[in-house]
Write an enzyme that holds these catalytic residues in place. Structure first.
Site, short mmCIF file in Angstrom:
data_model
loop_
_atom_site.label_atom_id
_atom_site.label_comp_id
_atom_site.label_asym_id
_atom_site.label_seq_id
_atom_site.Cartn_x
_atom_site.Cartn_y
_atom_site.Cartn_z
N HIS A 69 -48.93 -4.85 109.08
CA HIS A 69 -48.12 -3.62 109.11
C HIS A 69 -48.15 -3.09 110.54
O HIS A 69 -48.91 -2.20 110.89
CB HIS A 69 -48.69 -2.58 108.14
CG HIS A 69 -48.03 -1.24 108.27
ND1 HIS A 69 -46.72 -1.03 107.94
CD2 HIS A 69 -48.49 -0.05 108.71
CE1 HIS A 69 -46.41 0.23 108.18
NE2 HIS A 69 -47.47 0.84 108.65
N GLY A 78 -54.03 4.04 105.49
CA GLY A 78 -54.45 4.46 106.83
C GLY A 78 -54.47 3.30 107.80
O GLY A 78 -54.96 2.21 107.47
N ASN A 79 -53.94 3.50 108.98
CA ASN A 79 -53.79 2.41 109.95
C ASN A 79 -55.03 2.19 110.82
O ASN A 79 -55.75 3.14 111.09
CB ASN A 79 -52.58 2.71 110.84
CG ASN A 79 -51.30 2.31 110.14
OD1 ASN A 79 -51.24 1.23 109.58
ND2 ASN A 79 -50.32 3.19 110.18
N ASN A 135 -61.67 3.69 113.13
CA ASN A 135 -61.26 3.60 111.73
C ASN A 135 -62.10 2.60 110.95
O ASN A 135 -62.34 2.79 109.76
CB ASN A 135 -59.77 3.29 111.63
CG ASN A 135 -58.96 4.57 111.78
OD1 ASN A 135 -59.16 5.50 111.01
ND2 ASN A 135 -58.13 4.65 112.80
N ARG A 172 -56.12 1.14 121.85
CA ARG A 172 -55.96 0.55 120.52
C ARG A 172 -57.30 0.06 119.97
O ARG A 172 -57.62 0.25 118.79
CB ARG A 172 -54.96 -0.61 120.63
CG ARG A 172 -54.67 -1.33 119.35
CD ARG A 172 -53.44 -2.21 119.50
NE ARG A 172 -53.41 -3.22 118.46
CZ ARG A 172 -53.91 -4.43 118.58
NH1 ARG A 172 -54.47 -4.80 119.70
NH2 ARG A 172 -53.83 -5.28 117.58
N ASP A 182 -42.23 -0.92 104.61
CA ASP A 182 -41.41 -1.83 105.40
C ASP A 182 -40.42 -2.57 104.48
O ASP A 182 -39.25 -2.74 104.81
CB ASP A 182 -42.31 -2.83 106.14
CG ASP A 182 -43.42 -2.11 106.89
OD1 ASP A 182 -43.10 -1.35 107.81
OD2 ASP A 182 -44.60 -2.30 106.53
P1 NDP Z 1 -50.79 11.16 107.62
O1 NDP Z 1 -50.96 11.54 106.20
O2 NDP Z 1 -49.46 11.37 108.24
O3 NDP Z 1 -51.19 9.60 107.85
C1 NDP Z 1 -52.40 9.11 107.35
C2 NDP Z 1 -52.56 7.65 107.72
O4 NDP Z 1 -51.54 6.88 107.14
C3 NDP Z 1 -52.52 7.38 109.23
O5 NDP Z 1 -53.48 6.39 109.53
C4 NDP Z 1 -51.14 6.82 109.40
O6 NDP Z 1 -51.06 5.91 110.49
C5 NDP Z 1 -50.99 6.04 108.15
N1 NDP Z 1 -49.63 5.60 107.84
C6 NDP Z 1 -49.33 4.42 107.26
N2 NDP Z 1 -48.03 4.29 107.12
C7 NDP Z 1 -47.46 5.38 107.64
C8 NDP Z 1 -46.13 5.80 107.79
N3 NDP Z 1 -45.11 5.08 107.41
N4 NDP Z 1 -45.90 6.99 108.34
C9 NDP Z 1 -46.93 7.75 108.75
N5 NDP Z 1 -48.20 7.39 108.63
C10 NDP Z 1 -48.49 6.21 108.08
O7 NDP Z 1 -51.91 11.83 108.52
P2 NDP Z 1 -52.43 13.32 108.58
O8 NDP Z 1 -53.12 13.43 109.89
O9 NDP Z 1 -51.40 14.31 108.16
O10 NDP Z 1 -53.50 13.36 107.42
C11 NDP Z 1 -54.67 12.62 107.46
C12 NDP Z 1 -55.65 13.28 106.52
O11 NDP Z 1 -56.76 12.41 106.46
C13 NDP Z 1 -56.14 14.63 107.03
O12 NDP Z 1 -56.03 15.55 105.97
C14 NDP Z 1 -57.60 14.39 107.40
O13 NDP Z 1 -58.41 15.47 107.09
C15 NDP Z 1 -57.93 13.19 106.55
N6 NDP Z 1 -58.95 12.30 107.11
C16 NDP Z 1 -59.84 11.78 106.24
C17 NDP Z 1 -60.82 10.92 106.67
C18 NDP Z 1 -61.76 10.37 105.67
O14 NDP Z 1 -61.46 10.36 104.50
N7 NDP Z 1 -62.92 9.90 106.06
C19 NDP Z 1 -60.97 10.56 108.08
C20 NDP Z 1 -59.97 11.13 108.92
C21 NDP Z 1 -58.98 11.96 108.42
P3 NDP Z 1 -50.58 6.37 111.97
O15 NDP Z 1 -51.66 7.30 112.48
O16 NDP Z 1 -50.51 5.07 112.70
O17 NDP Z 1 -49.26 7.04 111.78
#
Ligand code: NDP
Length: 328
Positions: free
Chosen positions: A187, A130-131, A105, A98, A159
């Site tokens: 969250h 993003g978490n 992040n 964690r 939530d």
């Molecule tokens: P998601 O779109 O499913 O999730 C993105 C983020 O939202 C994660 O941190 C996720 O947390 C969070 N989140 C918050 N609430 C929720 C919820 N209720 N359910 C699910 N997720 C939630 O992730 P993907 O991997 O599909 O997409 C991420 C995108 O971000 C990719 O396209 C990648 O390229 C991009 N990216 C961009 C970055 C940047 O801008 N610098 C860096 C890294 C990635 P959790 O992981 O805890 O589910």
């Protein structure tokens, strides 16, 4: 016609981003008279996928969508933007602790805070999804010294909406008949879904449900709802998360209903004994693009201990990334 609102979405090619962009372009976020410009920001390795999202947006021929910008350059993505929705984040990989997830992040969100400070509108409103969302919002705002802290928020609206859905089911009522739901805290699993102030059709919620149900069934169900969905779908919730983004920004921009409030994670003003500055979910009302924390609610001992537990977790998260917070 009004000038277009500029909306930047990071991680726009991801699951939540894909469920979100079409709704923003269709007018769900700002209403049917407000044109939008979408600035979709991705990392270089996701640009090909993002180009497909851009093609689909064009193919929808949304009348309110005045421009689409696809970029991996924050200087372009955040330029003069009015709303920055920060979804892109590093997912937890196998074996990752964690602490490492928070640190990884934190680097992303401190860089984005700096970019927003430099390029965005001085009136920008930021929503972090993003978490770990609350702590990412704290880092982003700490790295944006020219902006006010209250321009940065994190999302607990999913939530909140989950809690409304469960209470409506239990009381056999409509979601629209329920007022004053509250999510307090982080969250995360320490969030505190709280129904003591809820009314259903104007009556106290405890005319319809017991405190034991709230403590033994309702609270744990909301805290674990994300895991329940992953178990069922084999994928995390994306459509409902995107829907909550629409609700959060819609209400912040256009206001909450009279007599009701929503839950938003915002920098604490010290209210309810929470350390000032920690990004904590509170009940808030919104009007004319500003939010205000609801004051004067009574909390019993159980509630106070739950708020404190969530605050403790947020302090621990902050301690992990202390080095990335600018000094002074
Ligand atoms: P998601 O779109 O499913 O999730 C993105 C983020 O939202 C994660 O941190 C996720 O947390 C969070 N989140 C918050 N609430 C929720 C919820 N209720 N359910 C699910 N997720 C939630 O992730 P993907 O991997 O599909 O997409 C991420 C995108 O971000 C990719 O396209 C990648 O390229 C991009 N990216 C961009 C970055 C940047 O801008 N610098 C860096 C890294 C990635 P959790 O992981 O805890 O589910």
């Amino acid at each position: 016609m009004k000038p277009a609102v500029k909306v930047t979405i990071t991680g726009a090619a991801g699951h939540i981003g894909y469920a979100l962009v079409f709704r923003v372009a269709s007018g769900a976020m700002f209403g049917q008279k407000q044109p939008v410009i979408l600035r979709l920001l991705e990392i270089p390795q996701s640009m090909s996928s993002l180009s497909g999202v851009g093609m689909e947006l064009e193919d929808c021929a949304f009348p309110l969508l005045h421009d689409i910008v696809l970029t991996d350059d924050p200087a372009i993505g955040f330029r003069d933007t009015d709303y920055a929705i920060l979804i892109g984040a590093k997912p937890r990989s196998k074996g990752m602790e964690r602490k490492d997830l928070i640190t990884e992040n934190a680097k992303i969100f401190s860089a984005q805070g700096k970019s927003i400070n430099r390029y965005a509108s001085e009136y920008v409103r930021v929503l972090v999804v993003g978490n770990p969302a609350n702590t990412n919002a704290l880092i982003a705002s700490a790295n944006a010294p020219d902006l006010e802290r209250n321009q940065f928020t994190a999302m607990t609206r999913l939530d909140h909406n989950r809690a409304l859905g469960q209470l409506a089911n239990k009381t056999n009522s409509l979601v629209a008949d329920i007022n004053r739901m509250t999510i307090w805290g982080n969250h995360s699993m320490t969030q505190y879904p709280h129904i003591d102030n809820c009314t259903v059709n104007g009556f106290s919620v405890f005319d319809l449900v017991s405190r034991d149900w709230a403590i033994d069934h309702f609270i744990p169900r909301i805290q674990r709802r994300g895991a329940e969905i992953i178990n069922a779908r084999g994928l995390s919730s994306a459509a409902s998360a995107a829907d909550a983004v629409v609700d959060h920004v819609h209400d912040w921009a256009l206001g909450t209903r009279d007599g009701d409030w929503i839950s938003m994670a915002v920098p604490s003003d010290g209210g309810y004994g929470i350390e000032e500055g920690v990004v904590f979910s509170y009940p808030v009302t919104c009007k004319d693009g500003e939010y205000e924390i609801v004051k004067g609610l009574e909390l019993d001992e159980l509630s106070i201990s739950r708020l404190k537990a969530s605050e403790k977790e947020l302090r621990e998260e902050r301690a992990i990334i202390e080095d990335l917070l600018p000094k002074g």
